[in-house]
Design an enzyme around this catalytic site. Structure first.
Site, PDB file in Angstrom:
ATOM      1  N   TRP A  13      11.400  10.210 -42.165  1.00 16.47           N
ATOM      2  CA  TRP A  13      12.203   8.976 -42.042  1.00 16.47           C
ATOM      3  C   TRP A  13      11.727   7.882 -42.999  1.00 16.47           C
ATOM      4  CZ3 TRP A  13      12.877   7.951 -36.025  1.00 16.47           C
ATOM      5  CH2 TRP A  13      13.693   8.962 -35.493  1.00 16.47           C
ATOM      6  N   GLU A 100       5.529   9.664 -53.183  1.00 15.96           N
ATOM      7  CA  GLU A 100       5.610   8.200 -53.129  1.00 15.96           C
ATOM      8  C   GLU A 100       4.226   7.590 -52.914  1.00 15.96           C
ATOM      9  OE1 GLU A 100       8.697   8.038 -50.174  1.00 15.96           O
ATOM     10  OE2 GLU A 100      10.110   8.791 -51.666  1.00 15.96           O
ATOM     11  N   GLU A 187       7.844  19.717 -53.713  1.00 10.27           N
ATOM     12  CA  GLU A 187       8.798  18.631 -53.888  1.00 10.27           C
ATOM     13  C   GLU A 187       8.779  18.150 -55.339  1.00 10.27           C
ATOM     14  OE1 GLU A 187       9.910  16.626 -50.026  1.00 10.27           O
ATOM     15  OE2 GLU A 187       8.195  15.540 -50.782  1.00 10.27           O
ATOM     16  N   SER A 233      16.341  16.135 -52.171  1.00 13.00           N
ATOM     17  CA  SER A 233      17.810  16.058 -52.048  1.00 13.00           C
ATOM     18  C   SER A 233      18.405  17.244 -51.277  1.00 13.00           C
ATOM     19  CB  SER A 233      18.439  15.908 -53.433  1.00 13.00           C
ATOM     20  OG  SER A 233      17.981  14.720 -54.051  1.00 13.00           O
ATOM     21  N   GLY A 254      14.354  13.989 -46.667  1.00 10.03           N
ATOM     22  CA  GLY A 254      14.260  12.535 -46.611  1.00 10.03           C
ATOM     23  C   GLY A 254      15.603  11.930 -46.232  1.00 10.03           C
ATOM     24  N   GLY A 255      16.325  11.480 -47.248  1.00 11.06           N
ATOM     25  CA  GLY A 255      17.574  10.736 -47.048  1.00 11.06           C
ATOM     26  C   GLY A 255      18.522  11.336 -46.016  1.00 11.06           C
TER      27      GLY A 255
HETATM   28  C1  PEP Z   1      11.160  13.334 -49.395  1.00 12.65           C
HETATM   29  O1  PEP Z   1      11.007  12.133 -49.425  1.00 12.65           O
HETATM   30  O2  PEP Z   1      10.215  14.070 -49.082  1.00 12.65           O
HETATM   31  C2  PEP Z   1      12.470  13.877 -49.750  1.00 12.65           C
HETATM   32  C3  PEP Z   1      12.567  15.155 -49.936  1.00 12.65           C
HETATM   33  O3  PEP Z   1      13.488  12.980 -49.876  1.00 12.65           O
HETATM   34  P1  PEP Z   1      15.039  13.314 -50.161  1.00 12.65           P
HETATM   35  O4  PEP Z   1      15.435  14.404 -49.210  1.00 12.65           O
HETATM   36  O5  PEP Z   1      15.750  12.043 -49.892  1.00 12.65           O
HETATM   37  O6  PEP Z   1      15.130  13.768 -51.568  1.00 12.65           O
END
Ligand code: PEP
Length: 275
Positions: A13, A100, A187, A233, A254-255
């Site tokens: 989140w 991040e 990732e 994503s 994530g999103g």
């Molecule tokens: C993440 O922050 O670990 C991530 C995979 O974000 P998103 O799914 O938004 O790309």
């Protein structure tokens, strides 16, 4: 899937939601995923919501993760959260080394190594994030980056401990392997939050490379047990293509995980996908 690795979906989140929003989310999500049992579902809310979310999901199969931790058990470390505190709140997992945190907060492999070690010692399964930037990828450096991040974080660590891992098994599942102590999330940085996901076949190549490294760092048996997630994503429309890859055991989302309907839809896809 060639081994018995249980599928895993983790909702990161990030810095979203206050209590009322989280409770609203859980109302929808817990109802939608009721009865699903093949896929392990994990929510990683911000620290401020761990207790409230933990209380709501305690009677469900959903597990709790923190987004970070500090490596000391206690002491004069203003603003930090210890493994002991996470354990006290019922966390089964903790995300470590998210890009991040590496990029914005300057986390190094050395710091990440200490955090992984502290999580393992507290019997909280770390979800170690690794991945290359676009520049690194363009320069053909993906595997070099993955190897140095993996070695930096894990070299010299023992997954074994004298006591069995407590937090992961749920009733009736029986004992679980050493590999359940650690999860790796591949990732690629350029795919996070951009809407541009890696091609499943490329993610699989990195996941395979990571699994081979795990065999070198630990042993072949443990490497087969450790779950490797893809993150970047992921959404309901592309999840299945990743799950079909033999070395990808789930996703760090994530999103799209901020929408309880979308994350529940992903849980349903994972549940019925043979992969
Ligand atoms: C993440 O922050 O670990 C991530 C995979 O974000 P998103 O799914 O938004 O790309």
């Amino acid at each position: 899937m060639e081994t018995e690795r249980r599928r895993l979906l983790v909702a990161n989140w990030k810095m979203h939601f206050v209590r009322a929003q989280a409770l609203e989310y859980l109302k929808v999500f817990t109802e939608r995923v009721q009865g699903l049992h093949k896929t392990e579902l994990v929510l990683a809310p911000p620290f401020t919501l761990l207790e409230a979310v933990g209380r709501e999901i305690i009677k469900t199969m959903i597990r709790l993760a923190a987004q970070d931790l500090f490596y000391e058990r206690e002491g004069a470390f203003t603003g930090e959260i210890s493994p002991l505190m996470l354990k006290d709140l019922g966390c089964s997992y903790v995300i470590v080394g998210h890009s991040e945190r590496r990029r914005i907060f300057g986390e190094t492999d050395e710091l990440i190594h200490k955090k992984i070690k502290a999580a393992l010692e507290a019997e909280i399964a770390p979800i170690l994030c690794v991945g290359e930037t676009l520049e690194e990828r363009r320069a053909g450096g993906t595997q070099t980056v993955l190897e140095s991040q993996m070695r930096g974080a894990l070299e010299g660590l023992m997954l074994f401990a004298p006591s069995p891992l407590a937090p992961l098994p749920s009733e009736g599942e029986g004992s679980r392997g050493e590999g359940d102590r650690l999860v790796i999330a591949y990732e690629p940085v350029w795919a996070i939050g951009t809407g541009v996901n890696a091609k499943p076949i490329e993610a699989e190549a990195s996941a395979l490379f990571i699994r081979e490294l795990l065999a070198q760092l630990f042993n072949a048996e443990i490497a087969k047990e450790i779950r490797i997630l893809y993150g970047g994503s992921v959404k309901p429309e592309n999840l299945e293509d990743f799950l079909k890859q033999p070395n990808i055991d789930g996703a760090l989302v994530g999103g799209a995980s901020l929408d309880p309907e979308a994350f529940a839809q992903m849980a349903q896809i994972a549940e019925r996908c043979d992969g």
